[in-house]
Design a protein around this motif. Structure first.
Motif: not given
Length: 146
Positions: A68-87
């Motif tokens: 779930n976190l990998a999918a969310g991270k990929a989605h956020a990066e497509k929207l231009g977020v450069t600093k994405v972490e997961t927890a």
């Protein structure tokens, strides 16, 4: 509006939670903030059954949470977020989100509105209502379901 440096958003892998991730990602991109995408999981069925309020999405095991976190991270990066972490944290969604917020000294917590208007949510509480009451940072409740 104050500047946000660290934004936490919760996901359970559902379509509605990805709408909350999307909103948080857009805010993070606008503020050049760090976006931390969090996910709760239960270690086993016994732990999940101990909660009074059964969440509509119950995640058993950290493998599913990691997906779930990998999918969310990929989605956020497509929207231009450069600093994405997961927890990822074991426990209820409220416990996990509050731990992630506190551990990272977050400025903003973003959650979807699932459960807030249901009968169960009104009687026993909901994730968005509970985190809004417990959080020391700003909370944004995104309209993700009717």
């Amino acid at each position: 509006m104050s500047e946000y440096d660290t934004i936490v958003v919760g996901t359970d892998g559902s379509k509605s939670s990805l709408l909350a991730v999307e909103r948080a990602a857009l805010i993070a991109a606008a503020f050049d903030a760090t976006l931390i995408i969090g996910c709760a999981y239960y270690e086993n069925k016994e732990e999940a059954s101990k909660t009074l309020r059964q969440e509509s999405v119950t995640i058993l095991g950290d493998d599913i949470a990691a997906e779930n976190l990998a999918a969310g991270k990929a989605h956020a990066e497509k929207l231009g977020v450069t600093k994405v972490e997961t927890a990822v944290r074991a426990g209820t969604p409220v416990q996990a989100l509050m731990a992630i917020v506190n551990d990272n000294n977050a400025d903003l917590l973003v959650v979807g509105n699932r459960g807030i208007n249901s009968l169960t949510g009104r009687l026993l509480g909901s994730v968005p209502a509970d985190v809004a009451r417990q959080s020391d940072c700003d909370v944004m409740i995104v309209h993700t379901v009717n």
